[in-house]
Design a protein around this motif. Structure first.
Motif, short mmCIF file in Angstrom:
data_model
loop_
_atom_site.label_atom_id
_atom_site.label_comp_id
_atom_site.label_asym_id
_atom_site.label_seq_id
_atom_site.Cartn_x
_atom_site.Cartn_y
_atom_site.Cartn_z
N ASP A 418 0.83 -1.21 0.00
CA ASP A 418 0.00 0.00 0.00
C ASP A 418 0.87 1.26 0.00
O ASP A 418 0.55 2.25 -0.67
CB ASP A 418 -0.93 0.00 1.22
CG ASP A 418 -1.99 -1.09 1.12
OD1 ASP A 418 -2.31 -1.49 -0.02
OD2 ASP A 418 -2.50 -1.52 2.16
N CYS A 421 2.38 1.73 -3.51
CA CYS A 421 1.36 2.22 -4.45
C CYS A 421 1.06 3.69 -4.21
O CYS A 421 0.92 4.48 -5.16
CB CYS A 421 0.08 1.39 -4.33
SG CYS A 421 0.25 -0.31 -4.91
N ASN A 425 1.82 6.64 -6.91
CA ASN A 425 0.73 7.52 -7.36
C ASN A 425 1.07 8.99 -7.12
O ASN A 425 0.74 9.85 -7.94
CB ASN A 425 -0.57 7.15 -6.64
CG ASN A 425 -1.13 5.82 -7.11
OD1 ASN A 425 -0.87 5.39 -8.24
ND2 ASN A 425 -1.88 5.15 -6.26
N LYS A 517 -5.02 -9.67 -5.63
CA LYS A 517 -5.47 -8.32 -5.30
C LYS A 517 -4.29 -7.36 -5.22
O LYS A 517 -4.35 -6.23 -5.73
CB LYS A 517 -6.22 -8.35 -3.96
CG LYS A 517 -6.80 -7.01 -3.54
CD LYS A 517 -7.56 -7.15 -2.23
CE LYS A 517 -8.14 -5.80 -1.79
NZ LYS A 517 -8.87 -5.92 -0.50
N GLU A 518 -3.21 -7.80 -4.59
CA GLU A 518 -2.02 -6.95 -4.47
C GLU A 518 -1.38 -6.73 -5.83
O GLU A 518 -0.90 -5.64 -6.14
CB GLU A 518 -1.03 -7.60 -3.50
CG GLU A 518 -1.56 -7.70 -2.07
CD GLU A 518 -0.67 -8.56 -1.19
OE1 GLU A 518 0.08 -9.39 -1.75
OE2 GLU A 518 -0.73 -8.41 0.04
N ARG A 519 -1.35 -7.78 -6.66
CA ARG A 519 -0.80 -7.64 -8.00
C ARG A 519 -1.61 -6.63 -8.81
O ARG A 519 -1.05 -5.84 -9.59
CB ARG A 519 -0.80 -9.01 -8.69
CG ARG A 519 -0.51 -8.98 -10.18
CD ARG A 519 0.82 -8.36 -10.51
NE ARG A 519 1.93 -9.12 -9.99
CZ ARG A 519 3.19 -8.72 -10.09
NH1 ARG A 519 3.48 -7.57 -10.67
NH2 ARG A 519 4.16 -9.46 -9.59
N GLY A 520 -2.92 -6.63 -8.62
CA GLY A 520 -3.76 -5.65 -9.31
C GLY A 520 -3.42 -4.22 -8.91
O GLY A 520 -3.41 -3.31 -9.75
N LYS A 521 -3.14 -4.01 -7.62
CA LYS A 521 -2.75 -2.67 -7.15
C LYS A 521 -1.45 -2.22 -7.82
O LYS A 521 -1.34 -1.08 -8.30
CB LYS A 521 -2.56 -2.68 -5.63
CG LYS A 521 -3.84 -2.86 -4.83
CD LYS A 521 -3.53 -2.83 -3.34
CE LYS A 521 -4.78 -3.03 -2.50
NZ LYS A 521 -4.45 -3.03 -1.05
N ILE A 522 -0.47 -3.10 -7.86
CA ILE A 522 0.83 -2.76 -8.45
C ILE A 522 0.67 -2.46 -9.94
O ILE A 522 1.22 -1.47 -10.46
CB ILE A 522 1.84 -3.90 -8.23
CG1 ILE A 522 2.15 -4.05 -6.72
CG2 ILE A 522 3.11 -3.64 -9.01
CD1 ILE A 522 2.80 -2.86 -6.09
N ASP A 523 -0.08 -3.29 -10.64
CA ASP A 523 -0.27 -3.07 -12.08
C ASP A 523 -0.97 -1.74 -12.34
O ASP A 523 -0.66 -1.04 -13.31
CB ASP A 523 -1.09 -4.22 -12.68
CG ASP A 523 -0.32 -5.53 -12.69
OD1 ASP A 523 0.92 -5.48 -12.56
OD2 ASP A 523 -0.95 -6.60 -12.80
N SER A 524 -1.91 -1.39 -11.47
CA SER A 524 -2.61 -0.12 -11.62
C SER A 524 -1.64 1.05 -11.46
O SER A 524 -1.70 2.04 -12.21
CB SER A 524 -3.75 -0.02 -10.60
OG SER A 524 -4.38 1.24 -10.67
N CYS A 525 -0.74 0.95 -10.48
CA CYS A 525 0.25 2.02 -10.27
C CYS A 525 1.20 2.14 -11.45
O CYS A 525 1.51 3.25 -11.90
CB CYS A 525 1.04 1.75 -8.99
SG CYS A 525 0.06 1.84 -7.49
#
Length: 719
Positions: A418, A421, A425, A517-525
């Motif tokens: 977190d 990310c 951001n 879920k954590e991988r999704g956060k990283i990919d979004s960043c």
């Protein structure tokens, strides 16, 4: 008549019926034999069935007898052991041999109590002895539990570690697994508390000039976690040996409560001595009202590093506990549902612990201070932007990306997805906001018109340009800064792309077992960084367009328009002279060479190639317009074809990009104007190998520019 017919029909079948009867008479003896054999086989099966039932009954009787013998043996052994244990426990208590006494009680507790009572009732003559042995052992068990508990407490008070471990090993023999673990863990918590308080006191007394002063609280927290990890490593084998597997979760739950208490104290002292609340308040006030008190971001540098160390140590500690508990549960539990329940119990315990809450509090303070540090440091880098004579870019690019990389990598050292990310951001917001706006605003001022003298611009350049504002008289300096900011944009795109790739690999190495879920956060960043690249590319394209409008188009137009002043109705003598001299194209190439030389050393390779692309597009578009305003004979068309080829060869030689596509229309125009006969155009336009860029109407229009082609022939041309 009908009856006679039926009668004759029956008589005609007489032979067939007799043959069937004869065959049946032959089979009849065999039927008798089969019946006899069938009866014998039936009797045999019946006999076998009776025999099997008799054997099964005998086997059942044997099993029953064996089970009764086994029960009898067990009863006898239990009675013998009961008497031995009764005698042995009394002797052990007299001799204070608590281990031996506990072993006798453990054997007694492993016996079936109801079976012992039935045995006592069955054996009337020994009923008194059995009952007395049971009473003796029950009393001995109670006495031993009391004594062992008391002795353990005394050992704890006297800090006799050997005795503590001795009586800790006796508890499970007396059926006191939970009590033993609780008491032993309470003892460990006491020792842990003493050590933690001692370390915290030493941390508070450290001098400010000590080399570890800036990270003393993270060191204190690290010592706490290392102490708990050491306790687990040392005592887990003992617990598994004497208490059995599956007890580690309870042990860690007790230790974690003490860990929470000590972590709260450390964080409270950290907040107090580092003035975290005050600094966060100052930052928040400044964000809401920029005119309020402003803190120096340099003061936060060491503080932010200490917070990330504290958070990473906590994360490392939690990973250690999770790995140990998971392995312990896997050994002790075979049911999948129970395994998941125990894992969830551990995770809920950690997530609801004061340690987790404290780390969330630290992470919140870290993000607030990191945002301020990042924004203020970037703004400062933008404010002190300078351009050195031997550099293609100004100082702001390297400074800004150094700060961005530093903050992102510091967030990664916290081991918080977190946190990473959030900082990524933040960086994306600053790069596509303040940074991109600074580049865009400077490029929006445009490239000053007039011919270049970059040497003069360098000599006039001051050591720094505050806020990117230039005096209107500094024309050469304005040109130089425009090119520098155009290069800044290009280099920034490269830096962001490199940062995105390196972050992806570093994050995978730091967080190897990320959930979806954590991988999704990283990919979004990381997609946010790709968005920054898109914005910077748009800024770069805008700057190149400004350069085209100001520096390319005004110069190219008169150079190419000189084509109109040249006569293209050429005789044979002029053709020979034009082939050797090529006055128009040589002059144009010389002018283009002079223009490009002014930019070659000041633009990055990518921007320089892009400039040549713009120049090529401008030259070809303008040249096409002036060609369409002229008329030619065949010799003039041949000269035009040669000039276009020379121009294309020159531009292809000065860039790594292909310019062939940009010259496609001009080349085809020259081809039309240089054909010997108009009928040849049908072959050119219909050739499958040529990607013809001109429409039939344009071909006819261009063909009509040949003074030696008759208009009616052009109209009759089939394309």
């Amino acid at each position: 008549i009908k009856i006679e017919k039926n009668f004759k029909n029956i008589l005609s079948r007489q032979c067939h019926v007799e043959a069937k009867l004869q065959s049946i008479s032959k089979v009849l003896p065999n039927v008798v034999v089969i019946r006899t054999e069938g009866e014998k086989f039936s009797n045999m099966i019946r006999h076998t069935n009776e025999l099997a039932e008799n054997v099964s009954a005998k086997v059942r009787q044997l099993d029953l007898a064996r089970s009764r013998v086994y029960e009898c043996q067990r009863r006898v052994n239990d009675i013998l052991d009961l008497q031995l244990c009764s005698e042995g426990v009394a002797m052990a208590l007299c001799n204070e041999d608590y281990e031996q006494g506990a072993a006798h009680v453990h054997r007694y507790l492993s016996m079936d109590q109801q079976l012992l009572e039935r045995t006592a009732e069955d054996i009337l003559m020994d009923h008194t002895n059995v009952s007395s042995s049971l009473i003796t052992l029950q009393q001995a068990a109670l006495q031993l539990r009391t004594v062992v508990t008391h002795k353990f407490d005394e050992a704890v008070k006297s800090e006799d570690l050997a005795s503590v471990e001795r009586f800790f090993k006796i508890f499970p023999l007396l059926g006191m697994h939970i009590e033993g673990l609780k008491k032993f863990c309470s003892y460990l918590c006491t020792k842990l508390q003493e050590t933690a308080q001692k370390n915290l006191k030493a941390a508070l007394e450290i001098k400010s000039n000590d080399k570890r002063a800036s990270v003393i609280f993270s060191d204190t927290m690290t010592l706490l976690f290392e102490g708990i990890a050491r306790i687990v490593e040392i005592h887990q084998p003992i617990i598994e040996t004497y208490y059995g597997p599956g007890r580690l979760l309870m042990t860690i739950s007790i230790l974690q409560k003490e860990c929470d208490r000590q972590v709260k104290k450390i964080i409270a002292e950290f907040m107090k001595h580092r003035c975290i609340s005050k600094k966060v308040q100052i930052v928040n006030d400044y964000v809401r009202k920029p005119s309020s008190e402003r803190a120096d971001p340099k003061e936060f540098d060491l503080l932010l590093g200490e917070i990330t160390i504290m958070h990473s140590r906590a994360e490392l500690y939690i990973r250690f506990l999770k790995r140990r508990v998971k392995n312990d549960i896997e050994i002790s539990v075979t049911n999948e549902a129970q395994y998941k329940d125990l894992i969830n119990e551990f995770e809920n315990m950690i997530n609801n612990s004061d340690l987790a809450h404290g780390m969330q509090e630290l992470l919140g303070a870290y993000l607030a201070l990191e945002r301020y540090f990042l924004e203020e440091s970037v703004n400062k880098a933008l404010g002190i932007d300078t351009l050195d004579q031997d550099q293609q870019t100004s100082s702001m690019v390297d400074d800004v990306f150094f700060i961005v990389q530093k903050c992102i990598r510091r967030s990664m050292s916290s081991w918080s997805i977190d946190g990473v990310c959030a900082v990524v951001n933040m960086a994306c917001g600053i790069l596509e906001g303040e940074f991109a706006n600074r580049l865009r605003n400077r490029l929006r001022q445009g490239y000053p018109a007039g011919y270049l003298d970059l040497a003069q611009a360098y000599s006039a350049l001051q050591t720094s340009i505050q806020h990117g504002r230039l005096q209107t008289s500094d024309t050469e300096l304005a040109r130089l800064m425009f090119l520098a900011y155009l290069n800044n944009t290009d280099v920034s795109i490269e830096y962001v792309e490199t940062l995105c790739k390196s972050l992806s690999s570093e994050i995978d190495a730091t967080f190897p077992n990320m959930q979806n879920k954590e991988r999704g956060k990283i990919d979004s960043c990381l997609s946010g960084l790709k968005g920054v690249m898109s914005i910077l590319r748009a800024v770069n394209d805008y700057g190149l367009e400004q350069l085209r409008v100001s520096a390319v188009k005004p110069r190219v137009t008169p150079w190419v328009d000189a084509f109109l002043s040249v006569d293209h109705h050429i005789n044979e003598d002029d053709l020979l002279r034009y082939e050797t001299e090529e006055p128009f194209v040589q002059t144009l190439i010389m002018n283009l060479e002079g223009l490009l030389q002014n930019f070659k050393g000041t633009l990055t390779t990518s921007n320089y190639d892009a400039l040549i692309g713009l120049l090529t597009a401008e030259v070809t578009a303008r040249l096409e317009k002036v060609v369409l305003k002229s008329t030619f004979n065949r010799a003039g068309g041949l000269i035009l074809d040669k000039e276009i080829r020379s121009l294309a060869s020159y531009l292809a030689a000065v860039t790594s990009w292909s310019v062939r596509d940009k010259f496609a229309r001009l080349t085809q125009i020259a081809t039309i104007l240089s054909v010997e006969k108009i009928e040849e155009l049908a072959d050119y336009c219909g050739a499958d190998a040529i990607a013809w860029r001109l429409t039939p109407a344009e071909v006819r229009r261009i063909a009509s520019m040949r003074i030696d082609f008759r208009p009616e022939d052009v109209k009759r041309l089939k394309l």
